[in-house]
Design a protein around this motif. Structure first.
Motif, PDB file in Angstrom:
ATOM      1  N   MET A 112     -31.336  48.778  -8.379  1.00 31.69           N
ATOM      2  CA  MET A 112     -30.166  48.330  -9.129  1.00 31.69           C
ATOM      3  C   MET A 112     -28.923  48.456  -8.251  1.00 31.69           C
ATOM      4  SD  MET A 112     -29.128  51.445 -11.738  1.00 31.69           S
ATOM      5  CE  MET A 112     -27.401  50.933 -11.869  1.00 31.69           C
ATOM      6  N   THR A 113     -27.824  47.880  -8.702  1.00 33.84           N
ATOM      7  CA  THR A 113     -26.560  47.935  -7.981  1.00 33.84           C
ATOM      8  C   THR A 113     -25.479  48.482  -8.897  1.00 33.84           C
ATOM      9  OG1 THR A 113     -27.153  46.050  -6.580  1.00 33.84           O
ATOM     10  CG2 THR A 113     -24.821  46.604  -6.747  1.00 33.84           C
ATOM     11  N   ALA A 114     -24.731  49.450  -8.406  1.00 32.10           N
ATOM     12  CA  ALA A 114     -23.563  49.959  -9.114  1.00 32.10           C
ATOM     13  C   ALA A 114     -22.321  49.431  -8.419  1.00 32.10           C
ATOM     14  CB  ALA A 114     -23.565  51.485  -9.105  1.00 32.10           C
ATOM     15  N   THR A 115     -21.308  49.098  -9.172  1.00 29.29           N
ATOM     16  CA  THR A 115     -20.087  48.534  -8.608  1.00 29.29           C
ATOM     17  C   THR A 115     -19.030  49.614  -8.468  1.00 29.29           C
ATOM     18  OG1 THR A 115     -20.546  46.402  -9.642  1.00 29.29           O
ATOM     19  CG2 THR A 115     -18.313  46.765  -8.860  1.00 29.29           C
ATOM     20  N   ALA A 116     -18.564  49.823  -7.243  1.00 27.22           N
ATOM     21  CA  ALA A 116     -17.528  50.825  -6.985  1.00 27.22           C
ATOM     22  C   ALA A 116     -16.190  50.363  -7.535  1.00 27.22           C
ATOM     23  CB  ALA A 116     -17.436  51.080  -5.483  1.00 27.22           C
ATOM     24  N   ASP A 117     -15.223  51.253  -7.553  1.00 33.03           N
ATOM     25  CA  ASP A 117     -13.908  50.931  -8.116  1.00 33.03           C
ATOM     26  C   ASP A 117     -13.230  49.772  -7.401  1.00 33.03           C
ATOM     27  OD1 ASP A 117     -14.325  53.021  -9.839  1.00 33.03           O
ATOM     28  OD2 ASP A 117     -12.907  54.395  -8.886  1.00 33.03           O
ATOM     29  N   ASP A 118     -13.509  49.618  -6.092  1.00 32.40           N
ATOM     30  CA  ASP A 118     -12.896  48.523  -5.342  1.00 32.40           C
ATOM     31  C   ASP A 118     -13.775  47.277  -5.307  1.00 32.40           C
ATOM     32  OD1 ASP A 118     -14.918  49.387  -3.715  1.00 32.40           O
ATOM     33  OD2 ASP A 118     -13.667  49.734  -1.937  1.00 32.40           O
ATOM     34  N   GLY A 119     -14.832  47.246  -6.116  1.00 31.12           N
ATOM     35  CA  GLY A 119     -15.706  46.084  -6.196  1.00 31.12           C
ATOM     36  C   GLY A 119     -16.878  46.091  -5.252  1.00 31.12           C
ATOM     37  N   LEU A 120     -16.974  47.055  -4.361  1.00 35.81           N
ATOM     38  CA  LEU A 120     -18.078  47.101  -3.408  1.00 35.81           C
ATOM     39  C   LEU A 120     -19.384  47.442  -4.132  1.00 35.81           C
ATOM     40  CD1 LEU A 120     -18.096  48.175   0.150  1.00 35.81           C
ATOM     41  CD2 LEU A 120     -19.626  49.490  -1.301  1.00 35.81           C
ATOM     42  N   PRO A 121     -20.466  46.692  -3.856  1.00 31.52           N
ATOM     43  CA  PRO A 121     -21.744  46.973  -4.517  1.00 31.52           C
ATOM     44  C   PRO A 121     -22.504  48.114  -3.846  1.00 31.52           C
ATOM     45  CG  PRO A 121     -21.956  45.029  -3.142  1.00 31.52           C
ATOM     46  CD  PRO A 121     -20.525  45.471  -3.034  1.00 31.52           C
ATOM     47  N   LEU A 122     -22.813  49.140  -4.604  1.00 32.59           N
ATOM     48  CA  LEU A 122     -23.576  50.279  -4.115  1.00 32.59           C
ATOM     49  C   LEU A 122     -25.043  50.026  -4.435  1.00 32.59           C
ATOM     50  CD1 LEU A 122     -21.230  53.034  -5.589  1.00 32.59           C
ATOM     51  CD2 LEU A 122     -21.287  52.292  -3.188  1.00 32.59           C
ATOM     52  N   ALA A 123     -25.835  49.721  -3.414  1.00 36.86           N
ATOM     53  CA  ALA A 123     -27.239  49.369  -3.607  1.00 36.86           C
ATOM     54  C   ALA A 123     -28.077  50.619  -3.785  1.00 36.86           C
ATOM     55  CB  ALA A 123     -27.744  48.569  -2.405  1.00 36.86           C
TER      56      ALA A 123
END
Length: 292
Positions: free
Chosen positions: A1-12
């Motif tokens: 899954m991918t989580a979206t960081a506060d600045d929009g960067l996708p955390l894979a």
């Protein structure tokens, strides 16, 4: 899954689910410092903590999310300019993404952190989404003091004639880092993430430990040469609620046991072994009871 960081960067990352219908209790796994991927592996130091811990949790009926840090694995970005505070914010974003998953019980989410990850787990201990916190080899003193303890511990293993020289070089290196104002720089010819260092050195986890209002399990090995096991007493003193601390004999910072003299020089040998099975059972059993 991918989580979206506060600045929009996708955390894979990887979400490991137990068998059977959900929603399930779940935990966020936070790993140690450096260019670390979702499995707690860095170049030259493959800890392989993520897979066995996620598997043990799934066996106990608990889902687990682990993710690649910025600029590592499948997560874009630049690790060299990512600060300590950035990593903390990314952990909070990953926690929100995990709690929002339909396979997860929003009322039964915990955090497990190792080393630096344990320090970020402390900060999440007051988050309304968190119901339990596990700290593996987490320190409870000013970041600079923790780093200096680690340096003394490591240098103390070396021959006596070279110790004073290494201490002087280490102090000079640290002074140079603290004097920087940029995110990354060369310090004595070595590329350094100076932003991360400055923020880590100034961070004092004791302030956030006082705000933790959920059950805490803190474990540090008696053979840990990177984190002082004595900090367990400080964690017990500071956490205002339900807290359980254990100093496990022969357990090292790598979460493997070593009956011999503790030393970073044994790391390569220890990493050929699996993560300590008794530790995994203790962590998963404690979480299964707290997140039921």
């Amino acid at each position: 899954m991918t989580a979206t960081a506060d600045d929009g960067l996708p955390l894979a990352g990887t979400l490991t689910l137990p068998t059977g219908p959900g929603p399930h209790p779940a935990v966020l796994l936070l790993h140690g410092s450096g260019q670390v991927d979702r499995d707690s592996n860095a170049r030259g130091l493959r800890l392989e903590l993520g897979p066995p811990l996620a598997a043990a949790l799934a066996e106990a009926g608990i889902a687990a999310l682990r993710y690649d840090r910025r600029g590592v694995g499948a997560t874009p970005g630049t690790w060299r300019t990512t600060g300590f505070a950035d990593t903390a914010r990314d952990a909070a974003a990953a926690l929100r993404a995990l709690a929002a998953r339909p396979e997860v019980r929003e009322d039964a989410v915990g955090v497990v952190g190792h080393s630096e990850g344990a320090v970020h787990a402390m900060s999440l201990g007051s988050d309304p989404l968190v119901r339990a916190v596990v700290l593996l080899a987490g320190y409870a003193r000013l970041g600079e003091d923790a780093l200096r303890w680690q340096a003394r511990s490591v240098v103390g293993e070396l021959p006596a004639p070279v110790r004073p020289l290494l201490r002087r070089l280490g102090n000079r290196h640290l002074d140079r880092i603290k004097a920087t104002t940029v995110d990354a720089a060369r310090v004595h010819g070595l590329p350094v993430n100076t932003r991360w260092f400055r923020e880590m050195l100034a961070h004092d986890p004791r302030a956030v430990l006082r705000d933790v209002d959920v059950p805490v399990l803190a474990i540090t090995g008696g053979k840990d040469v990177q984190v002082d096991p004595a900090d367990l007493a400080e964690i017990r003193r500071l956490v205002p609620g339900d807290v359980e601390v254990h100093q496990i004999p022969d357990l090292t910072h790598l979460l493997r046991r070593d009956p011999g003299r503790p030393s970073v020089r044994s790391y390569r040998r220890l990493l050929r072994r699996p993560v300590d099975a008794e530790l995994l059972a203790q962590v998963t059993g404690w979480l299964a009871h707290r997140l039921r």
